[in-house]
Scaffold this motif. Structure first.
Motif, PDB file in Angstrom:
ATOM      1  N   THR A   1       1.153  -1.182  -0.194  1.00 38.11           N
ATOM      2  CA  THR A   1       0.094   0.086   0.152  1.00 38.11           C
ATOM      3  C   THR A   1       1.113   0.855  -0.148  1.00 38.11           C
ATOM      4  OG1 THR A   1      -0.520   0.120   2.327  1.00 38.11           O
ATOM      5  CG2 THR A   1      -1.941  -0.864   1.442  1.00 38.11           C
ATOM      6  N   CYS A   2       0.397   2.632   0.201  1.00 39.73           N
ATOM      7  CA  CYS A   2       1.084   3.205  -0.615  1.00 39.73           C
ATOM      8  C   CYS A   2       0.850   4.489   1.493  1.00 39.73           C
ATOM      9  CB  CYS A   2       0.195   4.573  -1.474  1.00 39.73           C
ATOM     10  SG  CYS A   2      -0.315   4.447  -2.857  1.00 39.73           S
ATOM     11  N   GLY A   3       1.608   3.449   2.370  1.00 36.35           N
ATOM     12  CA  GLY A   3       1.717   3.763   3.653  1.00 36.35           C
ATOM     13  C   GLY A   3       0.398   3.193   4.508  1.00 36.35           C
TER      14      GLY A   3
ATOM     15  N   THR B   1       4.068  -0.660   8.024  1.00 39.03           N
ATOM     16  CA  THR B   1       4.921   0.808   6.932  1.00 39.03           C
ATOM     17  C   THR B   1       6.439   0.581   6.885  1.00 39.03           C
ATOM     18  OG1 THR B   1       4.274   2.517   6.617  1.00 39.03           O
ATOM     19  CG2 THR B   1       4.519   2.520   8.736  1.00 39.03           C
ATOM     20  N   LEU B   2       6.436   0.898   5.898  1.00 35.18           N
ATOM     21  CA  LEU B   2       8.262   2.015   5.731  1.00 35.18           C
ATOM     22  C   LEU B   2       8.469   3.404   5.820  1.00 35.18           C
ATOM     23  CD1 LEU B   2      10.461  -1.384   3.429  1.00 35.18           C
ATOM     24  CD2 LEU B   2       9.666  -0.807   6.548  1.00 35.18           C
ATOM     25  N   SER B   3       7.128   3.976   6.247  1.00 36.17           N
ATOM     26  CA  SER B   3       7.036   5.124   6.063  1.00 36.17           C
ATOM     27  C   SER B   3       7.651   6.328   6.912  1.00 36.17           C
ATOM     28  CB  SER B   3       5.978   5.659   5.560  1.00 36.17           C
ATOM     29  OG  SER B   3       5.681   5.008   4.469  1.00 36.17           O
TER      30      SER B   3
ATOM     31  N   TRP C   1       8.443   8.313   0.879  1.00 37.93           N
ATOM     32  CA  TRP C   1       8.348   6.635   0.163  1.00 37.93           C
ATOM     33  C   TRP C   1       6.669   6.346  -0.138  1.00 37.93           C
ATOM     34  CZ3 TRP C   1      11.941   5.392  -3.343  1.00 37.93           C
ATOM     35  CH2 TRP C   1      13.494   5.962  -2.703  1.00 37.93           C
ATOM     36  N   ARG C   2       6.500   6.272   1.208  1.00 42.66           N
ATOM     37  CA  ARG C   2       4.786   6.239   1.106  1.00 42.66           C
ATOM     38  C   ARG C   2       4.492   4.823   1.142  1.00 42.66           C
ATOM     39  NH1 ARG C   2       3.366   8.476   4.467  1.00 42.66           N
ATOM     40  NH2 ARG C   2       1.901   7.529   4.470  1.00 42.66           N
ATOM     41  N   LEU C   3       5.286   3.546   1.779  1.00 38.78           N
ATOM     42  CA  LEU C   3       5.380   2.190   1.176  1.00 38.78           C
ATOM     43  C   LEU C   3       4.344   1.560   2.935  1.00 38.78           C
ATOM     44  CD1 LEU C   3       6.148  -0.023  -0.281  1.00 38.78           C
ATOM     45  CD2 LEU C   3       8.421   0.577  -0.011  1.00 38.78           C
TER      46      LEU C   3
END
Length: 240
Positions: free
Chosen positions: A83-85, A190-192, A198-200
């Protein structure tokens, strides 16, 4: 363009009532060189197109391996959606698992779910009610409290969102370790926070995995390929 004095449509009215989101929980950390190199390599390979809609297979496999190794939780990579974050992951889960007018039981910080539930027309409660349909917990919730609520979730067939995104605790506990709960538990992470900008993130598991994936795809189709390859490099480095 003038803001209308009256917002007649129900969704517009709910949007007007949104509060400002919480600030970042920490100062951004420098991006490791190998992560930047992975992003550049992805660009050199022409990774500027849509990925597999759930996310690149390598990243989804890493998420499944991480959950198994860290929490002893079995999730098939096919049940993982990048996902985007975690903000997007929470929004998708809450808007698809909580019917309008129902309640989410949140015994901890509710700031990260308040907006999504406001849009869907659901309530947040901090104690057990008859209209609860989902339990939202994080690793920072007191262990005895979590166990009591998870037992109630088992009895009542609540959905469970276990959000690892901003947790301070690192205990290897996970609600999906209980086989009676596993099919109704969605894990979010999340990795954000570690890769600012980066929104990951991802959501993984549950019998609703494919429906949740469809909900994400209806909004953003897929998370950017470059971000996923960079995130995979970060994840592999930190778990070696």
């Amino acid at each position: 363009m003038h803001t209308p004095k009256q917002l007649a449509r129900p969704l517009a009215q709910r949007v007007a009532g949104l509060n400002r989101p919480p600030p970042p929980s920490a100062e951004p950390q420098p991006i490791p060189t190998n992560v930047i190199d992975a992003a550049l390599a992805a660009l050199d390979r022409g990774e500027t197109h849509y990925t597999d809609r759930p996310g690149i297979p390598e990243f989804r496999a890493w998420v499944a391996d991480h959950l198994r190794e860290r929490y002893n939780v079995s999730v098939d990579p096919a049940e993982v959606t990048i996902t985007c974050g975690s903000t997007e992951a929470r929004y998708v889960c809450l808007t698809h698992l909580v019917p309008p007018g129902r309640a989410v039981l949140c015994p901890g910080d509710e700031s990260r779910i308040r907006g999504a539930l406001h849009l869907v027309g659901a309530r947040i409660v901090d104690s057990i009610r008859d209209d609860v349909s989902l339990l939202y917990i994080t690793p920072d919730i007191y262990r005895e409290t979590s166990m009591e609520l998870l037992q109630r979730a088992e009895d009542e067939d609540w959905w469970i969102v276990y959000d690892l995104s901003f947790a301070k605790a690192t205990a290897p506990f996970h609600p999906a370790q209980n086989p009676k709960l596993a099919s109704r538990v969605v894990t979010i992470d999340t990795l954000s926070e570690r890769m600012a900008g980066w929104r990951l993130g991802w959501m993984a598991g549950s019998e609703m995995a494919l429906r949740l994936r469809a909900g994400k795809q209806a909004m953003t189709i897929c998370t950017t390929a470059v971000s996923q390859w960079a995130g995979l490099a970060w994840a592999r480095t930190t778990t070696q």
